[in-house]
Design an enzyme around this catalytic site. Structure first.
Site, PDB file in Angstrom:
ATOM      1  N   HIS A  77      -1.220  -5.231   7.239  1.00 39.98           N
ATOM      2  CA  HIS A  77      -2.452  -6.192   7.069  1.00 39.98           C
ATOM      3  C   HIS A  77      -3.515  -5.566   7.735  1.00 39.98           C
ATOM      4  O   HIS A  77      -3.769  -5.469   8.765  1.00 39.98           O
ATOM      5  CB  HIS A  77      -1.906  -7.298   8.254  1.00 39.98           C
ATOM      6  CG  HIS A  77      -2.979  -8.506   7.920  1.00 39.98           C
ATOM      7  ND1 HIS A  77      -4.001  -8.704   8.945  1.00 39.98           N
ATOM      8  CD2 HIS A  77      -3.012  -9.656   7.323  1.00 39.98           C
ATOM      9  CE1 HIS A  77      -4.612  -9.945   8.753  1.00 39.98           C
ATOM     10  NE2 HIS A  77      -3.959 -10.330   7.590  1.00 39.98           N
ATOM     11  N   GLY A  78      -4.521  -5.345   6.443  1.00 41.93           N
ATOM     12  CA  GLY A  78      -5.556  -4.550   6.489  1.00 41.93           C
ATOM     13  C   GLY A  78      -6.494  -4.981   7.649  1.00 41.93           C
ATOM     14  O   GLY A  78      -7.181  -4.088   8.539  1.00 41.93           O
ATOM     15  N   ARG A 138     -13.720  -7.660  -1.178  1.00 37.89           N
ATOM     16  CA  ARG A 138     -13.244  -7.351  -0.004  1.00 37.89           C
ATOM     17  C   ARG A 138     -12.830  -5.665   0.152  1.00 37.89           C
ATOM     18  O   ARG A 138     -12.166  -5.167  -0.885  1.00 37.89           O
ATOM     19  CB  ARG A 138     -11.900  -8.241   0.010  1.00 37.89           C
ATOM     20  CG  ARG A 138     -11.231  -7.955   1.475  1.00 37.89           C
ATOM     21  CD  ARG A 138      -9.816  -7.166   1.125  1.00 37.89           C
ATOM     22  NE  ARG A 138      -8.877  -6.984   2.317  1.00 37.89           N
ATOM     23  CZ  ARG A 138      -7.868  -6.328   2.436  1.00 37.89           C
ATOM     24  NH1 ARG A 138      -7.492  -5.687   1.413  1.00 37.89           N
ATOM     25  NH2 ARG A 138      -7.122  -6.458   3.403  1.00 37.89           N
ATOM     26  N   THR A 162       0.758  -1.345  -0.020  1.00 34.37           N
ATOM     27  CA  THR A 162      -0.057  -0.020   0.064  1.00 34.37           C
ATOM     28  C   THR A 162       0.856   1.306   0.036  1.00 34.37           C
ATOM     29  O   THR A 162       1.941   1.403   0.376  1.00 34.37           O
ATOM     30  CB  THR A 162      -0.722  -0.009   1.191  1.00 34.37           C
ATOM     31  OG1 THR A 162      -1.717  -1.147   0.989  1.00 34.37           O
ATOM     32  CG2 THR A 162      -1.787   1.084   1.603  1.00 34.37           C
TER      33      THR A 162
HETATM   34  N1  GLY Z   1      -3.520  -2.144   3.960  1.00 27.62           N
HETATM   35  C1  GLY Z   1      -3.822  -2.739   2.830  1.00 27.62           C
HETATM   36  C2  GLY Z   1      -4.774  -4.054   2.476  1.00 27.62           C
HETATM   37  O1  GLY Z   1      -4.830  -4.633   3.612  1.00 27.62           O
HETATM   38  O2  GLY Z   1      -5.473  -4.228   1.781  1.00 27.62           O
END
Ligand code: GLY
Length: 306
Positions: free
Chosen positions: A218-219, A193, A165
Site C-alpha cells: 500500500h503505497g 497519482r 508491484t
Molecule cells: N506500492 C505500489 C503502489 O502503491 O502503487
C-alpha cells in the site's frame, strides 16, 4: 568472498486465488534467473536488477508494464525507480503512459539527465528521445483490468489490494548493491497519482555501506514511514537483515495500517524477505540454487542449471 545474488519479488497483497500461485512462482523464478545470468555476464548489479524487473514488466501476471492496473479514467499510468549502491545515484519516473519498460526509463533518467524523477508527458517524451520501446496509446490496457475497474466503480468489489508491484535487489562479488522497483500502481486510483515506487527511500533504496531494499504494498502507507530506508535503519541499529525487513513491514502495518512487503540484501550478502500481507511471491538465485516462497515462513530450495 561474497557470492552473486539476485532476489526478486512479484508483489505483496491478498492473493486469495491459489490457482495463481504456480504462475506467480514461475514468474519470479524466471525473472531472478534472467537477472542472475545478466550479472554473470557483465558483473554489474544495475544490469541485474534492470533485467530482472524488465522480465516481470513483460509478464502480464504482474502489476507492472504489460500487466498494469488502470486508473479511474481507464488508463495505465506507471512508476519505477532504480538506485546504485556504490554512488547513491538514482533515477525514477512517475505517471508514465505507453512505455513498455519503465525501469529502463528510470535508469536512463539516472544516467542521462541531471534530474532524479521525471513525470508524465515529459517522461514519455524523454523515452522517445532515448529510443525506448513505446506501445500504441491504450495498448497496455487489458480486458481483465477494464472488468476489474468496472466492478470497483460499481462498488460490487472493493479494490482487491492487488498491488503486485515488482522489484529486484542484487549483490556482486565486490559487494556492490543495487535496487529496482516498477508498478502500475493501485487499482481504481485517481489519474495523476504518484506511488511510493517512484520515491527513493520508500519504494527503492541501495547503499553499499548498508544494504539494498525494494518494497511493495500500500503505497500511501509505505511513503508515511519511508519503508525501504526504515528497514536499513533497523539493520544499521544491529538487527540481521531478515529481522530488519520483517520489523519494517510489521511496524508499518501497526503504525499506519494496510500491508506491505519487502526484499533486501545486506552489505555482506545476507538476504531478507518479509511481508505483512497474507502472501508475496519472491525468489532468489545464489550459486546453483533457486530459493523461493509465497506464504508466510515458506522458504523452498531447488537446484538449477544456470
Ligand atoms: N506500492 C505500489 C503502489 O502503491 O502503487
Amino acid at each position: 568472498m561474497i557470492e552473486h545474488i539476485v532476489l526478486v519479488h512479484g508483489g505483496a497483497g491478498d492473493i486469495t486465488d491459489s490457482a495463481k500461485i504456480p504462475i506467480l512462482l514461475a514468474g519470479v523464478k524466471a525473472a531472478a534467473l534472467e537477472g542472475y545470468r545478466k550479472l554473470q555476464e557483465t558483473g554489474c548489479v544495475l544490469d541485474a536488477v534492470e533485467y530482472a524487473v524488465r522480465n516481470l514488466e513483460d509478464n502480464e501476471n504482474f502489476n507492472a508494464g504489460k500487466g498494469s492496473v488502470i486508473n479511474t479514467d481507464g488508463e495505465v499510468e506507471m512508476d519505477a525507480s532504480i538506485q546504485c549502491g556504490k554512488t547513491l545515484d538514482c533515477g525514477a519516473v512517475t505517471i508514465v503512459k505507453d512505455v513498455k519498460n519503465c525501469i529502463t526509463l528510470a535508469r536512463k533518467v539516472m544516467e542521462n539527465t541531471e534530474h532524479t524523477i521525471l513525470g508524465a508527458e515529459g517522461a514519455r517524451r524523454f523515452a522517445i528521445d532515448q529510443g525506448l520501446d513505446l506501445m500504441e496509446p491504450g495498448a497496455l490496457v487489458t480486458e481483465r483490468r477494464i472488468e476489474d475497474l468496472k466492478r470497483i466503480l460499481a462498488k460490487r468489489q472493493e479494490p482487491k489490494c492487488e498491488m503486485g508491484t515488482v522489484g529486484s535487489v542484487a549483490i556482486n562479488s565486490k559487494g556492490n548493491l543495487a535496487a529496482a522497483t516498477s508498478t502500475g500502481g493501485r487499482e481504481g486510483k485517481m489519474p495523476g497519482r504518484c506511488s511510493d515506487t517512484s520515491q527513493i527511500g520508500s519504494g527503492t533504496f541501495a547503499d553499499d555501506a548498508i544494504g539494498c531494499v525494494s518494497t511493495t504494498g500500500h503505497g500511501e502507507s509505505i511513503m508515511k514511514v519511508c519503508l525501504a530506508y526504515n528497514i536499513l535503519e533497523n539493520h544499521k541499529a544491529g538487527m540481521s537483515i531478515q529481522d530488519a525487513t520483517k520489523k519494517g513491514v510489521n511496524d508499518m502495518t501497526a503504525k499506519v495500517g494496510n500491508t506491505a512487503g519487502a526484499i533486501a540484501i545486506s552489505h555482506n550478502g545476507e538476504v531478507g524477505v518479509g511481508f505483512s500481507s497474507n502472501r508475496m511471491s519472491w525468489a532468489y538465485i545464489k550459486g546453483n540454487e533457486v530459493h523461493f516462497g509465497v506464504d508466510q515462513d515458506q522458504h523452498d530450495i531447488e537446484t538449477i542449471t544456470i
